[in-house]
Design an enzyme around this catalytic site. Structure first.
Site, PDB file in Angstrom:
ATOM      1  CG  HIS A 153     -50.303 -84.822   1.164  1.00 50.15           C
ATOM      2  ND1 HIS A 153     -50.149 -84.855  -0.198  1.00 50.15           N
ATOM      3  CD2 HIS A 153     -51.358 -84.006   1.420  1.00 50.15           C
ATOM      4  CE1 HIS A 153     -51.075 -84.087  -0.749  1.00 50.15           C
ATOM      5  NE2 HIS A 153     -51.821 -83.548   0.204  1.00 50.15           N
ATOM      6  N   GLY A 154     -48.511 -88.415   2.542  1.00 50.53           N
ATOM      7  CA  GLY A 154     -47.403 -89.281   2.973  1.00 50.53           C
ATOM      8  C   GLY A 154     -47.831 -90.299   4.004  1.00 50.53           C
ATOM      9  CB  ALA A 155     -51.058 -91.328   5.089  1.00 56.12           C
ATOM     10  CG  ASP A 180     -47.647 -78.451  -2.284  1.00 58.81           C
ATOM     11  OD1 ASP A 180     -47.410 -77.565  -1.438  1.00 58.81           O
ATOM     12  OD2 ASP A 180     -47.056 -79.534  -2.320  1.00 58.81           O
ATOM     13  N   GLY A 184     -43.140 -91.396   0.018  1.00 61.96           N
ATOM     14  CA  GLY A 184     -42.235 -92.478  -0.343  1.00 61.96           C
ATOM     15  C   GLY A 184     -42.174 -93.598   0.683  1.00 61.96           C
ATOM     16  CG  ASP A 243     -51.368 -85.956  -5.033  1.00 62.34           C
ATOM     17  OD1 ASP A 243     -51.569 -85.253  -4.033  1.00 62.34           O
ATOM     18  OD2 ASP A 243     -50.630 -86.969  -5.021  1.00 62.34           O
ATOM     19  CG  HIS A 244     -48.339 -82.973  -4.227  1.00 66.98           C
ATOM     20  ND1 HIS A 244     -47.980 -82.271  -3.105  1.00 66.98           N
ATOM     21  CD2 HIS A 244     -48.536 -84.250  -3.832  1.00 66.98           C
ATOM     22  CE1 HIS A 244     -47.955 -83.098  -2.072  1.00 66.98           C
ATOM     23  NE2 HIS A 244     -48.297 -84.298  -2.474  1.00 66.98           N
TER      24      HIS A 244
HETATM   25  P1  13P Z   1     -47.167 -91.945   0.277  1.00 64.29           P
HETATM   26  O1  13P Z   1     -45.890 -91.808  -0.490  1.00 64.29           O
HETATM   27  O2  13P Z   1     -46.903 -92.104   1.735  1.00 64.29           O
HETATM   28  O3  13P Z   1     -48.029 -93.026  -0.248  1.00 64.29           O
HETATM   29  O4  13P Z   1     -47.966 -90.557   0.132  1.00 64.29           O
HETATM   30  C1  13P Z   1     -48.712 -90.299  -1.037  1.00 64.29           C
HETATM   31  C2  13P Z   1     -49.160 -88.878  -1.109  1.00 64.29           C
HETATM   32  O5  13P Z   1     -49.108 -88.109  -0.170  1.00 64.29           O
HETATM   33  C3  13P Z   1     -49.720 -88.436  -2.396  1.00 64.29           C
HETATM   34  O6  13P Z   1     -49.986 -87.068  -2.396  1.00 64.29           O
HETATM   35  O1  G3H Z   2     -47.182 -87.197  -3.586  1.00 67.61           O
HETATM   36  C1  G3H Z   2     -46.748 -87.860  -4.511  1.00 67.61           C
HETATM   37  C2  G3H Z   2     -47.518 -88.992  -5.057  1.00 67.61           C
HETATM   38  O2  G3H Z   2     -47.075 -90.206  -4.508  1.00 67.61           O
HETATM   39  C3  G3H Z   2     -47.437 -89.004  -6.556  1.00 67.61           C
HETATM   40  O3  G3H Z   2     -46.178 -89.388  -6.989  1.00 67.61           O
HETATM   41  O4  G3H Z   2     -45.448 -87.573  -8.535  1.00 67.61           O
HETATM   42  O5  G3H Z   2     -44.420 -89.869  -8.641  1.00 67.61           O
HETATM   43  O6  G3H Z   2     -46.766 -89.498  -9.424  1.00 67.61           O
HETATM   44  P1  G3H Z   2     -45.679 -89.047  -8.492  1.00 67.61           P
HETATM   45 ZN    ZN Z   3     -48.659 -85.882  -1.225  1.00 68.21          ZN
END
Ligand code: 13P
Ligand code: G3H
Ligand code: ZN
Length: 331
Positions: free
Chosen positions: A233-235, A116, A191, A94-95
């Site tokens: 993302h961010g869902a 990303d 978040g 992720d990212h």
């Molecule tokens: P949330 O913070 O909305 O759960 O998003 C998580 C996310 O996009 C992880 O890449």
């Molecule tokens: O997009 C972010 C994810 O919620 C992961 O969060 O970088 O704190 O592990 P983190």
């Molecule tokens: Zn994300």
């Protein structure tokens, strides 16, 4: 020594996304950092017969150790067999923010990576993403790119406001990079505080209601790259009951607002085929831990509070799969 995801029994996201786009549902991408999170994701996805993307951030790799995480994913494949349902499992970075990090993950058994490059210029994003795609594809690993910036924190970069994805760029980006899926920015953010109270209205119960996502941008993107897998993302929805439980038991989470489930259901029916959820799991877990701690101040066996947290997480993920993403029964 390099390890292929195939040796671990994992799959890449190619076929899962093709089926999800055609079937009008989204694959859950749940982040994990520890055993209880992984257990609840797997139990929920087996019980609902859902394919799953296990998502690991660079923060998770630092927290839990990359070798342990990889072996946990290997264990996940064996564990779901033991539970009696061989759901497809993707291990996804992720990212990812550099080529080196993506390569390290690809070489250590990840079946999918996100690069990303959205904080770079358009041309730099293309160059970086293309470099990752070339390496990843040589190993059968799928790649998620990103266009547009989500408000909030991404890779320790704080953006005050969203920069929505520009539909006029997507076709060129996809063609020139060769990515397998594209994360877009249409108003979600990471978040538990996705909107300020000023951006929201209040319903009859006094609950903050956020402005709708920019579905018009999504529709324009779909027109330009029909059937191409889109990622949201961010869902997280930031369930009010978990926030209340936290606050009633010594917490202080103020003015938390997420994405209403109705909008995620709508997105899942479109070309959005991967929906990322992390914060909701954090809230559910924290709520359960706080409740046990408040009700049993003498408790000091971690299993007595992490166990209920795991149960709450499992219930949350089952709900998402069945009632929001539509992935239940699709394994
Ligand atoms: P949330 O913070 O909305 O759960 O998003 C998580 C996310 O996009 C992880 O890449
Ligand atoms: O997009 C972010 C994810 O919620 C992961 O969060 O970088 O704190 O592990 P983190
Ligand atoms: Zn994300």
């Amino acid at each position: 020594m390099s390890i292929s995801y195939k040796e671990l029994g994992l799959v890449n996201s190619k076929e899962l996304f093709a089926k999800a786009v055609a079937g009008g549902y989204a694959i859950p991408a749940y982040n994990f950092n520890n055993l209880e999170q992984l257990q609840s994701i797997l139990m929920a996805c087996v019980e609902t017969k859902s394919p799953v993307i296990l998502q690991v951030s660079s923060g998770a790799r630092k927290y839990a150790n990359a070798t342990l995480l990889r072996n946990m994913a290997k264990g996940a494949v064996e564990y779901v067999k033991e539970l009696g349902c061989e759901i497809p499992i993707v291990l996804h970075l992720d990212h990812g923010d550099t080529f080196e990090l993506c390569k390290e993950c690809i070489d250590s058994g990840f079946s999918s990576v996100m690069i990303d490059g959205s904080h770079h210029s358009y041309e730099e994003n293309i160059a970086l993403t293309k470099k990752v795609v070339e390496y990843a594809h040589s190993k059968g690993v799928t790649v998620e790119g990103e266009l547009g910036i989500l408000a909030g924190v991404e890779d320790d970069v704080v953006a005050e406001e969203s920069t929505y994805t520009r539909p006029e760029e997507v076709e060129d980006f996809v063609k020139r990079t060769g990515v397998d899926s594209l994360a877009i920015s249409i108003g979600t953010s990471h978040g538990a505080h996705k909107f300020t109270p000023e951006q929201c209205t209040k319903n009859e119960d006094g609950v903050l209601v956020p402005p709708p996502l920019k579905f018009e941008i999504l529709e324009e993107i779909e027109k330009r790259i029909p059937g191409f897998p889109i990622v949201l993302h961010g869902a997280s929805s930031v369930p009010v009951e978990h926030v209340n439980t936290i606050n009633e038991n010594g917490g202080a989470i103020k003015a938390a607002v997420g994405i209403p489930e109705e909008q995620l259901r709508k997105a899942a029916k479109s070309a959005v085929c991967k929906i990322n959820i992390d914060s909701d799991g954090r809230l559910a877990m924290t709520a359960a831990v706080r409740k046990v701690m408040a009700e049993n101040p003498g408790e000091f066996d971690p299993r007595k509070y992490l166990g209920p947290a795991r149960d709450a997480l499992k219930e949350l993920y089952m709900h998402k799969n069945k009632n929001v993403l539509g992935s239940a029964g699709k394994a």
